[in-house]
Design a protein around this motif. Sequence first.
Motif, PDB file in Angstrom:
ATOM      1  N   SER A  94      54.307  45.051  50.287  1.00 22.90           N
ATOM      2  CA  SER A  94      52.896  44.672  50.373  1.00 22.90           C
ATOM      3  C   SER A  94      52.779  43.158  50.220  1.00 22.90           C
ATOM      4  O   SER A  94      53.751  42.483  49.875  1.00 22.90           O
ATOM      5  CB  SER A  94      52.122  45.366  49.257  1.00 22.90           C
ATOM      6  N   ASP A 111      44.482  40.467  47.565  1.00 23.10           N
ATOM      7  CA  ASP A 111      43.328  41.110  46.962  1.00 23.10           C
ATOM      8  C   ASP A 111      43.216  40.757  45.488  1.00 23.10           C
ATOM      9  O   ASP A 111      44.208  40.445  44.839  1.00 23.10           O
ATOM     10  CB  ASP A 111      43.472  42.623  47.104  1.00 23.10           C
ATOM     11  N   VAL A 112      41.990  40.878  44.977  1.00 22.46           N
ATOM     12  CA  VAL A 112      41.721  40.482  43.598  1.00 22.46           C
ATOM     13  C   VAL A 112      42.682  41.119  42.600  1.00 22.46           C
ATOM     14  O   VAL A 112      43.217  40.455  41.722  1.00 22.46           O
ATOM     15  CB  VAL A 112      40.283  40.869  43.192  1.00 22.46           C
ATOM     16  N   SER A 113      42.916  42.434  42.752  1.00 21.12           N
ATOM     17  CA  SER A 113      43.739  43.109  41.741  1.00 21.12           C
ATOM     18  C   SER A 113      45.184  42.619  41.802  1.00 21.12           C
ATOM     19  O   SER A 113      45.908  42.676  40.818  1.00 21.12           O
ATOM     20  CB  SER A 113      43.664  44.628  41.916  1.00 21.12           C
ATOM     21  N   ILE A 114      45.623  42.130  42.957  1.00 21.50           N
ATOM     22  CA  ILE A 114      46.982  41.638  43.104  1.00 21.50           C
ATOM     23  C   ILE A 114      47.053  40.155  42.713  1.00 21.50           C
ATOM     24  O   ILE A 114      48.045  39.690  42.145  1.00 21.50           O
ATOM     25  CB  ILE A 114      47.462  41.813  44.567  1.00 21.50           C
ATOM     26  N   GLN A 115      45.966  39.434  43.009  1.00 22.98           N
ATOM     27  CA  GLN A 115      45.867  38.017  42.645  1.00 22.98           C
ATOM     28  C   GLN A 115      46.222  37.773  41.198  1.00 22.98           C
ATOM     29  O   GLN A 115      47.025  36.906  40.873  1.00 22.98           O
ATOM     30  CB  GLN A 115      44.406  37.570  42.842  1.00 22.98           C
ATOM     31  N   ALA A 116      45.610  38.584  40.323  1.00 23.17           N
ATOM     32  CA  ALA A 116      45.815  38.404  38.891  1.00 23.17           C
ATOM     33  C   ALA A 116      47.290  38.563  38.534  1.00 23.17           C
ATOM     34  O   ALA A 116      47.823  37.819  37.712  1.00 23.17           O
ATOM     35  CB  ALA A 116      44.959  39.403  38.112  1.00 23.17           C
ATOM     36  N   GLN A 117      47.971  39.523  39.180  1.00 23.71           N
ATOM     37  CA  GLN A 117      49.401  39.716  38.903  1.00 23.71           C
ATOM     38  C   GLN A 117      50.202  38.463  39.230  1.00 23.71           C
ATOM     39  O   GLN A 117      51.065  38.033  38.469  1.00 23.71           O
ATOM     40  CB  GLN A 117      49.963  40.877  39.737  1.00 23.71           C
ATOM     41  N   ASN A 128      49.455  35.486  36.835  1.00 23.65           N
ATOM     42  CA  ASN A 128      50.155  35.664  35.564  1.00 23.65           C
ATOM     43  C   ASN A 128      51.648  35.398  35.700  1.00 23.65           C
ATOM     44  O   ASN A 128      52.266  34.806  34.821  1.00 23.65           O
ATOM     45  CB  ASN A 128      49.942  37.086  35.035  1.00 23.65           C
ATOM     46  N   SER A 153      37.957  28.954  39.950  1.00 22.00           N
ATOM     47  CA  SER A 153      38.207  29.846  38.821  1.00 22.00           C
ATOM     48  C   SER A 153      39.682  30.255  38.747  1.00 22.00           C
ATOM     49  O   SER A 153      40.189  30.504  37.665  1.00 22.00           O
ATOM     50  CB  SER A 153      37.305  31.078  38.877  1.00 22.00           C
ATOM     51  N   VAL A 154      40.350  30.311  39.894  1.00 18.30           N
ATOM     52  CA  VAL A 154      41.774  30.625  39.889  1.00 18.30           C
ATOM     53  C   VAL A 154      42.556  29.481  39.242  1.00 18.30           C
ATOM     54  O   VAL A 154      43.416  29.681  38.378  1.00 18.30           O
ATOM     55  CB  VAL A 154      42.282  30.885  41.330  1.00 18.30           C
ATOM     56  N   HIS A 184      42.839  29.024  35.383  1.00 20.06           N
ATOM     57  CA  HIS A 184      43.737  29.847  34.594  1.00 20.06           C
ATOM     58  C   HIS A 184      45.159  29.335  34.538  1.00 20.06           C
ATOM     59  O   HIS A 184      45.969  29.840  33.793  1.00 20.06           O
ATOM     60  CB  HIS A 184      43.725  31.281  35.111  1.00 20.06           C
ATOM     61  N   ILE A 185      45.487  28.361  35.346  1.00 22.44           N
ATOM     62  CA  ILE A 185      46.872  27.980  35.408  1.00 22.44           C
ATOM     63  C   ILE A 185      47.102  26.487  35.213  1.00 22.44           C
ATOM     64  O   ILE A 185      48.208  26.046  34.945  1.00 22.44           O
ATOM     65  CB  ILE A 185      47.493  28.493  36.740  1.00 22.44           C
ATOM     66  N   ILE A 208      29.081  33.685  40.239  1.00 22.30           N
ATOM     67  CA  ILE A 208      29.570  34.211  38.963  1.00 22.30           C
ATOM     68  C   ILE A 208      29.390  35.727  38.939  1.00 22.30           C
ATOM     69  O   ILE A 208      28.314  36.214  39.257  1.00 22.30           O
ATOM     70  CB  ILE A 208      28.791  33.605  37.776  1.00 22.30           C
ATOM     71  N   PRO A 209      30.428  36.466  38.576  1.00 23.98           N
ATOM     72  CA  PRO A 209      30.265  37.925  38.531  1.00 23.98           C
ATOM     73  C   PRO A 209      29.486  38.375  37.299  1.00 23.98           C
ATOM     74  O   PRO A 209      30.004  39.081  36.454  1.00 23.98           O
ATOM     75  CB  PRO A 209      31.707  38.441  38.518  1.00 23.98           C
TER      76      PRO A 209
END
Lengths: 335, 334
Positions: free
Chosen positions: B158, B188-194, B197, B218-219, B222-223, B262-263
């Motif tokens: 993937s 995708d958002v859920s994969i982005q976070a992985q 990190n 915002s990305v 975090h880094i 903003i969510p």
Amino acid sequence: MSALLRVENLRTYFHTRSGIVRAVDDISFSVGEGETLGIVGESGSGKSVACYSLLRLIPQPPGRIESGEARFGDCDLLHCREEKLRAIRGNRISMIFQDPMSSLNPYLRIGEQVIEPLLIHKLASPNDAFDLGVAALREVGIQDAAKRMRSFPHEFSGGMRQRVMIAMALITKPELLLADEPTTALDVTVQAQILELIRRLQQEHGTAVIFVTHDIGVVSGFCDRVLVMYAGRVLESGPTAELFYEPKHPYNQALQRSIPALHERGAELHTIPGAPPDVTQPIRGCPFAPRCEFAEEKCITSEIALKEVTTGHATACLRVQLGEIDLTPAAVAGE
Amino acid sequence: MPAPFLEVRELKTHFAVEQGLLFRRQAGTVKAVDGVSFTLAKGESLGLVGESGCGKSTLGRTILQLIPATSGCVVLEGRNLNALHGRELREARRDFQMIFQDPYASLNPRMTVFDALAEALRSHRKLTRAELRPRVVELMRTVGLLPGALNKYPHEFSGGQRQRIAIARALAVEPKLIIADEPVSALDVSIQAQIINLLAKIRREMNLTLIFISHDLSVVRHIADRIAVMYLGRIVELGAPEEVLGQPLHPYTRALLSAVPIPDPARERQRQRIVPAGDPPSPMNPPTGCPFHPRCPYCIEACKAVTPPLTEWQPGHSAACIRVREILDGTAVK
């Protein structure tokens, strides 16, 4: 609020060599007059296919609408005669697409394209149509509209092209606008301009909007109600504020926690393990179960339907329906 | 003060735009990067943000010598990279690696994961086949891939997993500097976070210096230890994330921040938006003076005349705007 569009049990499958792709697998929803409904989901969740199915824009074959009904006035969009649908499509229901670059014809002048819906649906004479076209371009904030009618798409920037698309979609004063990721290809400052524009025009004309997006942030300020889709199904639906403050499905909750926030600095982002399921295989039970921290045996073995748990707020999580888990932030923090 | 790990001095990358079929003539110059200077300490991470066309990717590529600089220099550990050629440059390249946006395009579809990683390892050191395998497995573990996938081809993975392979490939040569160009934008958002990190973890553990290029504020938050905001080929604001996002100095940064959705519905509805009018100007024909002045709500006559330099207004927080004081005091008239 009476429903303008009511979709029941929509199933759209694609019959490909590698198997049947269940892109949209039994979804139901409705949109009220003047309402903004958001459909959020990740890529492959079926949100765009659902939207395209409504106007029968799915290439058939390989696609096929297997079942369902989409009531719009006295007409079932999915099964009515092609002529009848053609009178509605681009007139009473219009659509804007993600990529304004490829959805305008590069060989035709902007003016011809903007007024085309008026001419096709015989809503104005060619002379009047030109004036209406100029007015429509002016309304979406294009300077020098009369002169710009003679320009070609390549002379416009991405944001301007999306404005042209909006002008074209709204020129017939539709009752419903389908917007498929209209701001995804744009920069944030331009995105803010376009969202503001859609909102203003929607209020002026009372148009209902179905807004398809992967960006949960855009939904929060823009939509009245939201559907969360995953693997071709609706996992949760409800009023926007409730969806954010009182999530009723673990997927929605996990999705929100994994978004990097602008104003809080977390040491580590919350992650959802694994990846979305393969929709060519039939899924038993909850499609999110393999990635869900709350999943139990029964989540995989039983068929789960979307069920309302509070007024207007429905979830497809069995454990929430049974009252076994509480996902509200207060409950999560108190654990 | 010791010499910084990486120093970018007055870097410019200009592209000639030619016109005509038979008699080609230069029609203009795109100033993609136009005078960028900054320094990075070892192990630091810089988030480079800006909208499309602002020159952030070109800056990244120019630093890594993938695009020749027009002027200025890039000094990595005391060595001027612009002065290196041929073999010297090839050897120096082991110290810096790039991760690209599209993991579908950046991996060779005919090479298995093992081949792709082994190739990178061999270019770094002479290794026998027997030594190679454990190193490849170790790399895969580092980026969270199962060694069982060793003989698979990129199409079997993937998007998120492919980006992990791309990261492993970059790490194979044990680089000191990594530039990641929009590494999570296609995910995708859920994969982005992985992936975010993972990058944060690797950076911490290997003491890597990282330049993280993204259009998403915002990305980056975090880094990054520091954030640089680019507009039309220049850095307009530079500072720690808390400062740049908490108390932005440059009007462009303010506009950019206010445009990010903003969510959170309640906050989103109350917000005052300062959306700059119009589109960013063409880098072929940039405005005189401050590049942001045609869209800036605080623009005065002086802004049209002089190009403001990046000035440190507060310790460690710089901005390229002549009206910072007045805007902070609230005395600036719109």
